[in-house]
Scaffold this motif. Structure first.
Motif, PDB file in Angstrom:
ATOM      1  N   GLN A   9      17.705  82.101 -27.470  1.00  0.00           N
ATOM      2  CA  GLN A   9      18.579  80.708 -27.489  1.00  0.00           C
ATOM      3  C   GLN A   9      17.583  79.533 -27.334  1.00  0.00           C
ATOM      4  N   ALA A  10      16.754  79.576 -25.992  1.00  0.00           N
ATOM      5  CA  ALA A  10      15.731  78.472 -25.710  1.00  0.00           C
ATOM      6  C   ALA A  10      14.805  78.357 -26.612  1.00  0.00           C
ATOM      7  N   CYS A  11      14.247  79.424 -27.239  1.00  0.00           N
ATOM      8  CA  CYS A  11      13.076  79.244 -28.089  1.00  0.00           C
ATOM      9  C   CYS A  11      13.616  78.596 -29.417  1.00  0.00           C
ATOM     10  N   THR A  12      14.813  78.979 -30.242  1.00  0.00           N
ATOM     11  CA  THR A  12      15.342  78.599 -31.288  1.00  0.00           C
ATOM     12  C   THR A  12      15.559  76.957 -30.955  1.00  0.00           C
ATOM     13  N   GLN A  13      16.228  76.833 -29.737  1.00  0.00           N
ATOM     14  CA  GLN A  13      16.512  75.288 -29.525  1.00  0.00           C
ATOM     15  C   GLN A  13      15.281  74.394 -29.592  1.00  0.00           C
ATOM     16  N   ARG A  14      14.145  74.956 -29.274  1.00  0.00           N
ATOM     17  CA  ARG A  14      12.843  74.035 -29.377  1.00  0.00           C
ATOM     18  C   ARG A  14      12.095  74.381 -30.441  1.00  0.00           C
ATOM     19  N   GLY A  15      12.395  75.168 -31.488  1.00  0.00           N
ATOM     20  CA  GLY A  15      11.657  75.540 -32.597  1.00  0.00           C
ATOM     21  C   GLY A  15      10.287  76.570 -32.438  1.00  0.00           C
ATOM     22  N   ILE A  16      10.581  77.154 -31.281  1.00  0.00           N
ATOM     23  CA  ILE A  16       9.317  78.033 -30.943  1.00  0.00           C
ATOM     24  C   ILE A  16       9.744  79.557 -31.230  1.00  0.00           C
ATOM     25  N   LYS A  17       8.824  80.203 -31.703  1.00  0.00           N
ATOM     26  CA  LYS A  17       9.118  81.427 -31.787  1.00  0.00           C
ATOM     27  C   LYS A  17       8.615  82.524 -30.450  1.00  0.00           C
ATOM     28  N   PRO A  18       9.497  83.448 -30.098  1.00  0.00           N
ATOM     29  CA  PRO A  18       9.360  84.150 -29.127  1.00  0.00           C
ATOM     30  C   PRO A  18       7.800  84.947 -29.109  1.00  0.00           C
ATOM     31  N   THR A  19       6.937  84.972 -28.188  1.00  0.00           N
ATOM     32  CA  THR A  19       5.670  85.716 -27.983  1.00  0.00           C
ATOM     33  C   THR A  19       6.211  87.094 -27.883  1.00  0.00           C
ATOM     34  N   ALA A  20       5.212  88.166 -28.223  1.00  0.00           N
ATOM     35  CA  ALA A  20       5.426  89.327 -27.727  1.00  0.00           C
ATOM     36  C   ALA A  20       6.070  89.927 -26.450  1.00  0.00           C
ATOM     37  N   ARG A  21       5.284  89.078 -25.577  1.00  0.00           N
ATOM     38  CA  ARG A  21       5.466  89.106 -24.043  1.00  0.00           C
ATOM     39  C   ARG A  21       5.974  87.859 -23.760  1.00  0.00           C
ATOM     40  N   VAL A  22       7.310  87.977 -22.946  1.00  0.00           N
ATOM     41  CA  VAL A  22       8.053  86.788 -22.342  1.00  0.00           C
ATOM     42  C   VAL A  22       8.452  87.164 -20.979  1.00  0.00           C
ATOM     43  N   LEU A  23       8.182  86.208 -20.057  1.00  0.00           N
ATOM     44  CA  LEU A  23       8.651  86.342 -18.712  1.00  0.00           C
ATOM     45  C   LEU A  23      10.046  85.440 -18.852  1.00  0.00           C
ATOM     46  N   LEU A  60       8.097  68.606  -5.552  1.00  0.00           N
ATOM     47  CA  LEU A  60       7.888  70.161  -4.851  1.00  0.00           C
ATOM     48  C   LEU A  60       9.066  71.125  -5.247  1.00  0.00           C
ATOM     49  N   GLY A  61       9.726  70.964  -6.447  1.00  0.00           N
ATOM     50  CA  GLY A  61      10.596  71.729  -6.750  1.00  0.00           C
ATOM     51  C   GLY A  61      10.001  72.640  -7.872  1.00  0.00           C
ATOM     52  N   THR A  62      10.417  73.785  -8.064  1.00  0.00           N
ATOM     53  CA  THR A  62      10.265  74.510  -9.305  1.00  0.00           C
ATOM     54  C   THR A  62      10.623  74.017 -10.403  1.00  0.00           C
ATOM     55  N   PRO A  63       9.974  73.844 -11.527  1.00  0.00           N
ATOM     56  CA  PRO A  63      10.424  73.336 -12.693  1.00  0.00           C
ATOM     57  C   PRO A  63      11.208  74.067 -13.749  1.00  0.00           C
ATOM     58  N   ARG A  64      12.056  73.919 -14.441  1.00  0.00           N
ATOM     59  CA  ARG A  64      12.808  74.694 -15.252  1.00  0.00           C
ATOM     60  C   ARG A  64      12.239  74.161 -16.812  1.00  0.00           C
ATOM     61  N   GLY A  65      12.655  75.353 -17.686  1.00  0.00           N
ATOM     62  CA  GLY A  65      12.383  74.901 -18.963  1.00  0.00           C
ATOM     63  C   GLY A  65      11.416  76.143 -19.581  1.00  0.00           C
ATOM     64  N   LEU A  66      10.882  75.768 -20.766  1.00  0.00           N
ATOM     65  CA  LEU A  66      10.070  76.802 -21.495  1.00  0.00           C
ATOM     66  C   LEU A  66       8.595  76.378 -21.024  1.00  0.00           C
ATOM     67  N   HIS A  67       7.915  77.413 -20.757  1.00  0.00           N
ATOM     68  CA  HIS A  67       6.382  77.053 -20.344  1.00  0.00           C
ATOM     69  C   HIS A  67       5.790  78.149 -21.195  1.00  0.00           C
ATOM     70  N   GLU A  68       4.431  77.974 -21.012  1.00  0.00           N
ATOM     71  CA  GLU A  68       3.560  79.140 -21.506  1.00  0.00           C
ATOM     72  C   GLU A  68       2.410  79.324 -20.383  1.00  0.00           C
ATOM     73  N   ILE A  69       1.896  80.753 -20.443  1.00  0.00           N
ATOM     74  CA  ILE A  69       0.772  80.856 -19.447  1.00  0.00           C
ATOM     75  C   ILE A  69      -0.592  80.000 -20.253  1.00  0.00           C
TER      76      ILE A  69
END
Length: 186
Positions: A9-23, A60-69
């Protein structure tokens, strides 16, 4: 909603295809789940910031959202190796003075004495104005997934924004993921 459904759902909302490995990192649950080809491979206990989640510089907070390595650092280094400025120091955290390990007394500074150890997975945000660019840029905030010298505290919120793992866990995860793999933090 099941964890993988939240990722898609998060990927679809942002127009990003999930990678083979996702955390998938759950700040509230204190877990990091590794998915490969939409299947849960392993779940790890982690620690995130002792401050509320935030994408803002200086929070100093942990960020939310979609990221990549964006970078993998530390290949071949021994377990417990300390990194400063993403460079191995040549020392295991146990070789440092207790004051540098944050073991000589309590401080009020978040992340105080929490060393970056074993491996680093440097994260970059994928959402303009949310976790990429300006005062909310995850990469320029130096947000990592990394090992710590305080393994007994994993599961508690005590970092300065990074996602902390046990040293053997981060080494295992490091070998499984690649640059460009997606990381959803919620």
């Amino acid at each position: 909603m099941k964890p993988w459904e939240r990722v898609t759902q998060a990927c679809t909302q942002r127009g990003i295809k999930p990678t083979a490995r996702v955390l998938l990192v759950s700040i509230d649950g204190g877990t990091l789940q590794l998915f490969r080809n939409a299947q849960l491979v392993k779940s790890y206990l982690v620690s995130t910031s002792r401050r509320p989640p935030s994408n803002q510089k200086g929070s100093l907070g942990t960020p939310r959202g979609l990221h990549e390595i964006v970078e993998r650092i530390g290949s071949g280094q021994p377990i417990g190796m300390v990194f400063k400025g993403r460079v191995p120091t040549g020392q295991h955290f146990s070789e440092l003075p207790l004051s540098e390990q944050g073991l000589s007394g309590a401080t009020d500074s978040p992340g105080s004495g929490n060393l970056i150890t074993s491996r680093i997975l440097w994260l970059g945000g994928l959402e303009d104005g949310v976790n990429r660019g300006g005062d909310c840029d995850t990469r320029s905030r130096y947000i990592y997934i990394h090992g710590t010298n305080h393994e007994s505290r994993i599961g508690q919120n005590f970092s300065a924004g990074c996602i902390l793992m046990r040293n053997l866990d981060i080494i295992e995860l490091y070998e499984e993921v690649r640059t460009g793999d997606l990381v959803l933090i919620e």
